[in-house]
Design a protein around this motif. Structure first.
Motif, short mmCIF file in Angstrom:
data_model
loop_
_atom_site.label_atom_id
_atom_site.label_comp_id
_atom_site.label_asym_id
_atom_site.label_seq_id
_atom_site.Cartn_x
_atom_site.Cartn_y
_atom_site.Cartn_z
N VAL A 272 0.16 -1.55 0.28
CA VAL A 272 0.11 0.06 -0.05
C VAL A 272 0.65 1.25 0.08
N ILE A 273 0.61 1.86 -1.07
CA ILE A 273 1.24 3.39 -0.99
C ILE A 273 0.43 4.58 -0.84
N VAL A 274 0.94 5.21 -0.37
CA VAL A 274 -0.65 6.22 -0.05
C VAL A 274 -0.11 7.50 -0.62
N GLY A 275 -1.09 8.53 -1.17
CA GLY A 275 -0.15 9.84 -1.55
C GLY A 275 -1.33 10.24 -3.19
N ARG A 276 -1.12 11.30 -3.22
CA ARG A 276 -1.35 11.88 -4.57
C ARG A 276 -0.85 11.98 -6.05
N ARG A 277 0.39 12.60 -5.36
CA ARG A 277 1.28 12.61 -7.23
C ARG A 277 2.24 11.46 -6.45
N PHE A 278 2.81 11.17 -7.71
CA PHE A 278 3.91 9.77 -7.38
C PHE A 278 5.16 10.27 -8.90
N ASN A 279 6.13 10.54 -8.25
CA ASN A 279 7.01 10.83 -9.69
C ASN A 279 8.60 9.71 -8.76
N GLU A 280 9.38 9.49 -9.70
CA GLU A 280 10.62 8.27 -10.21
C GLU A 280 11.45 8.98 -8.74
N GLU A 281 11.97 10.35 -8.23
CA GLU A 281 12.28 10.67 -7.33
C GLU A 281 12.18 10.47 -5.79
N LYS A 282 10.39 10.96 -6.22
CA LYS A 282 10.26 10.17 -4.14
C LYS A 282 10.05 9.01 -4.02
N HIS A 283 9.18 7.60 -5.13
CA HIS A 283 8.86 6.48 -5.95
C HIS A 283 8.97 6.11 -6.53
N PRO A 284 10.92 5.27 -6.41
CA PRO A 284 11.78 5.09 -6.96
C PRO A 284 11.02 3.15 -7.42
N GLU A 285 10.90 2.47 -6.44
CA GLU A 285 10.38 1.26 -6.51
C GLU A 285 9.03 1.51 -6.91
N LEU A 286 7.82 2.55 -7.11
CA LEU A 286 6.89 2.43 -7.71
C LEU A 286 7.19 2.50 -9.03
N ALA A 287 8.05 3.95 -9.10
CA ALA A 287 8.41 4.02 -11.14
C ALA A 287 8.97 2.21 -11.63
N ALA A 288 9.80 2.06 -10.75
CA ALA A 288 10.03 0.42 -11.25
C ALA A 288 9.77 -0.44 -12.15
N VAL A 289 8.45 -0.87 -11.01
CA VAL A 289 7.04 -1.29 -11.39
C VAL A 289 6.26 -1.21 -12.32
N CYS A 290 6.10 -0.29 -12.74
CA CYS A 290 5.59 0.80 -13.68
C CYS A 290 5.79 -0.08 -15.33
N ARG A 291 7.09 0.25 -14.75
CA ARG A 291 8.26 0.48 -15.99
C ARG A 291 8.29 -1.47 -16.50
#
Length: 285
Positions: free
Chosen positions: A107-126
């Motif tokens: 579970v990742i809480v937030g409204r805005r997500f970017n690679e700098e603050k959320h590198p793990e989620l960015a890697a998952v998206c790619r």
């Protein structure tokens, strides 16, 4: 501009036969006042003991309806949650997480997500194995995708947006990384069991229900859906027994002349309401 001496200045006070004021009296009175306030007893609100597994108050614990052991699944869920969902009492995500092994429901809480603050989620998206569950014209049917591909041989990641429908739409549109994974939607003819919260249409599902269907498709095991929906049904049953009312979908209310709120004047909102009446295939966005 000179407005003359202050009425509390030493000169003015002495002229009127009063002792000069240096501010010390006021300071002492202020300190005394704050001291009196500080001495007042503080009422500490006692929070009800919470079950560590299902995150429900212990008196209404839903653990008897959870699987005895976490379900073994190869799929990894990433729930991106709007901050407003954290304060909701009747959330479904804690029940979902309680049914799955640690690390399988992130579970990742937030409204805005970017690679700098959320590198793990960015890697998952790619990652080519990642799917994002979000209905729309660009979405593929998850069920059809599973039939065409040897989907069980691949360990997929699934991103689910947790929030109201308007919050989810806003999060999807304003986070470019969510446009990288393959977009999928559910085509199963399933009415929501989450009857204590209003849905836009009859086929719109809660986060737990979406995850239950997606996992049963990807893991090719219909029993998973049944197991995951069990605590949700128990939650709704308990609430209804203790005064909660069934919340019909907005679509149901409109179709049956039961919608008692003023109709919108905005053309876009009117079009959205009309879509609820005519489009039976997807949840409106």
């Amino acid at each position: 501009m000179d407005n003359g001496p202050c009425v509390c200045s030493p000169v003015t006070l002495e002229e009127n036969g009063l002792p000069a004021c240096d501010g010390s009296y006021a300071d002492e009175e202020l300190v005394d006042a704050f001291g009196d306030l500080a001495a007042l007893p503080v009422e500490v609100e006692e929070r009800r003991p919470t079950c560590l597994r299902c995150r429900r108050p212990q008196k209404v614990c839903l653990c008897p309806f959870l699987p005895q052991q976490p379900l073994e699944v190869s799929t990894c869920l990433y729930v991106v949650q709007h901050p407003a969902e954290e304060s909701r009492v009747l959330r479904t995500v804690p029940l979902l997480a309680a049914c799955l092994p640690q690390g399988k429901c992130n579970v990742i809480v937030g409204r805005r997500f970017n690679e700098e603050k959320h590198p793990e989620l960015a890697a998952v998206c790619r990652d080519d194995r990642t799917l994002i569950l979000y209905p729309g014209p660009k979405s593929q049917s998850l069920e059809e995708l599973a039939q065409r591909l040897e989907i069980s041989a691949v360990k997929h990641n699934v991103i689910i947006i947790d929030g109201t429908w308007s919050q989810a739409k806003n999060m999807f549109l304003k986070n470019s990384m969510f446009h990288l994974p393959k977009q999928v939607q559910l085509n199963r003819n399933l009415s929501s069991q989450y009857v204590i919260r209003t849905q836009p249409s009859n086929i719109c599902l809660s986060t737990l229900e979406c995850a239950a269907v997606a996992l049963s498709v990807l893991e090719q095991n219909d029993e998973i859906q049944e197991i995951l929906l069990r605590p949700l049904k128990a939650l709704c049953s308990f609430q209804l027994q203790h005064g909660a009312q069934v919340h019909h979908s907005k679509e149901h209310l409109l179709r049956n002349g039961m919608y008692d709120k003023p109709m919108p004047k905005n053309k876009r909102k009117i079009k959205r309401m009309e879509k609820l009446m005519t489009d039976h295939s997807v949840c409106p966005r």
